[in-house]
Design a protein around this motif. Structure first.
Motif, mmCIF file in Angstrom:
data_model
loop_
_atom_site.group_PDB
_atom_site.id
_atom_site.type_symbol
_atom_site.label_atom_id
_atom_site.label_comp_id
_atom_site.label_asym_id
_atom_site.label_seq_id
_atom_site.Cartn_x
_atom_site.Cartn_y
_atom_site.Cartn_z
ATOM 1 N N GLY A 152 0.793 -1.220 0.000
ATOM 2 C CA GLY A 152 0.000 0.000 0.000
ATOM 3 C C GLY A 152 0.830 1.276 0.000
ATOM 4 N N LEU A 153 2.125 1.149 0.251
ATOM 5 C CA LEU A 153 3.021 2.314 0.266
ATOM 6 C C LEU A 153 3.884 2.390 -0.990
ATOM 7 N N ILE A 154 3.556 1.568 -1.988
ATOM 8 C CA ILE A 154 4.332 1.514 -3.225
ATOM 9 C C ILE A 154 3.465 1.993 -4.381
ATOM 10 N N ALA A 155 3.998 2.902 -5.193
ATOM 11 C CA ALA A 155 3.324 3.368 -6.409
ATOM 12 C C ALA A 155 4.181 2.985 -7.605
ATOM 13 N N VAL A 156 3.529 2.639 -8.701
ATOM 14 C CA VAL A 156 4.217 2.245 -9.927
ATOM 15 C C VAL A 156 3.862 3.231 -11.033
ATOM 16 N N GLU A 157 4.880 3.616 -11.803
ATOM 17 C CA GLU A 157 4.735 4.599 -12.881
ATOM 18 C C GLU A 157 4.057 5.867 -12.364
ATOM 19 N N MET A 158 4.629 6.381 -11.298
ATOM 20 C CA MET A 158 4.114 7.578 -10.636
ATOM 21 C C MET A 158 4.411 8.815 -11.485
ATOM 22 N N PRO A 159 3.384 9.592 -11.855
ATOM 23 C CA PRO A 159 3.639 10.807 -12.631
ATOM 24 C C PRO A 159 4.490 11.806 -11.836
ATOM 25 N N VAL A 160 5.503 12.343 -12.498
ATOM 26 C CA VAL A 160 6.390 13.338 -11.892
ATOM 27 C C VAL A 160 6.626 14.431 -12.932
ATOM 28 N N ASN A 161 6.331 15.664 -12.580
ATOM 29 C CA ASN A 161 6.566 16.777 -13.482
ATOM 30 C C ASN A 161 7.954 17.325 -13.200
ATOM 31 N N VAL A 179 7.859 4.389 -6.724
ATOM 32 C CA VAL A 179 8.042 5.346 -5.631
ATOM 33 C C VAL A 179 7.506 4.668 -4.375
ATOM 34 N N VAL A 180 8.313 4.695 -3.311
ATOM 35 C CA VAL A 180 7.901 4.131 -2.028
ATOM 36 C C VAL A 180 7.646 5.298 -1.082
ATOM 37 N N TYR A 181 6.541 5.191 -0.339
ATOM 38 C CA TYR A 181 6.113 6.244 0.577
ATOM 39 C C TYR A 181 6.237 5.782 2.017
ATOM 40 N N ASN A 182 6.308 6.743 2.937
ATOM 41 C CA ASN A 182 6.233 6.398 4.357
ATOM 42 C C ASN A 182 4.769 6.430 4.774
ATOM 43 N N ARG A 183 4.507 6.169 6.033
ATOM 44 C CA ARG A 183 3.120 6.097 6.506
ATOM 45 C C ARG A 183 2.433 7.463 6.557
ATOM 46 N N LYS A 184 3.201 8.533 6.405
ATOM 47 C CA LYS A 184 2.619 9.876 6.348
ATOM 48 C C LYS A 184 2.248 10.267 4.919
ATOM 49 N N GLY A 185 2.524 9.367 3.968
ATOM 50 C CA GLY A 185 2.234 9.655 2.568
ATOM 51 C C GLY A 185 3.315 10.453 1.875
ATOM 52 N N VAL A 237 12.742 4.624 -7.502
ATOM 53 C CA VAL A 237 13.460 3.524 -8.140
ATOM 54 C C VAL A 237 13.337 3.663 -9.648
ATOM 55 N N GLU A 238 14.460 3.629 -10.329
ATOM 56 C CA GLU A 238 14.490 3.646 -11.789
ATOM 57 C C GLU A 238 14.914 2.265 -12.269
ATOM 58 N N CYS A 239 14.053 1.633 -13.059
ATOM 59 C CA CYS A 239 14.322 0.282 -13.577
ATOM 60 C C CYS A 239 14.700 0.359 -15.054
#
Length: 151
Positions: free
Chosen positions: A56-65, A76-82, A88-90
């Motif tokens: 639940g703290l992992i996002a895939v292909e997260m949009p970044v401007n 992108v991995v998040y902490n519990r505060k969001g 991570v670049e693959c």
């Protein structure tokens, strides 16, 4: 697909319209099985099963401007505060992990301001911990454990 320098996992694979697909447990859907996606899915499973990161703290292909351009961070991995704490670049195994790849993750970090940056082609993995606002970092010998990530 190529054997990677990561543990072996059982994945849900299928053929759909003559194309191989793999089930992404984060996005909860089948996606095209490309060499880069093979690496991404291995890393996601490694983070969840070995390092105990919460899915639940992992996002895939997260949009970044970045500088007015819409780009996507692989993981992108998040902490519990969001708050984002790791980007991570693959890359596909055939793509060497170069300074340019590391710079790509660093560009995402201009916006995300994470503590950890990872680049991997599935064969080589590099993890850096950022030390200061000016971009100073130190390479780590291993990925951060859950406690390090959330502190």
């Amino acid at each position: 697909m190529q054997k990677l320098n990561l543990p072996v996992y059982e994945f849900r694979l299928r053929d759909h319209q003559n194309k191989k697909q793999i089930f992404d447990v984060i996005r909860k859907k089948f996606v095209a099985l490309t060499p880069e996606e093979w690496v991404r899915q291995h890393l996601i499973h490694f983070f969840v099963h070995q390092l105990k990161y919460s899915p639940g703290l992992i996002a895939v292909e997260m949009p970044v401007n970045v500088n007015g351009l819409n780009q996507r961070a692989d993981i992108v991995v998040y902490n519990r505060k969001g708050e984002p704490v790791m980007v991570v670049e693959c890359k596909a195994p055939a793509v060497s992990v170069s300074k340019a790849v590391f710079n790509q993750a660093a560009r995402y970090n201009m916006r995300l301001k994470v503590k950890y940056m990872v680049v991997s082609n599935g064969l080589q993995h590099f993890c850096a911990q950022l030390k200061d606002e000016e971009g100073g970092y130190s390479l780590l010998k291993q990925f951060p454990n859950l406690q390090q990530l959330l502190n």
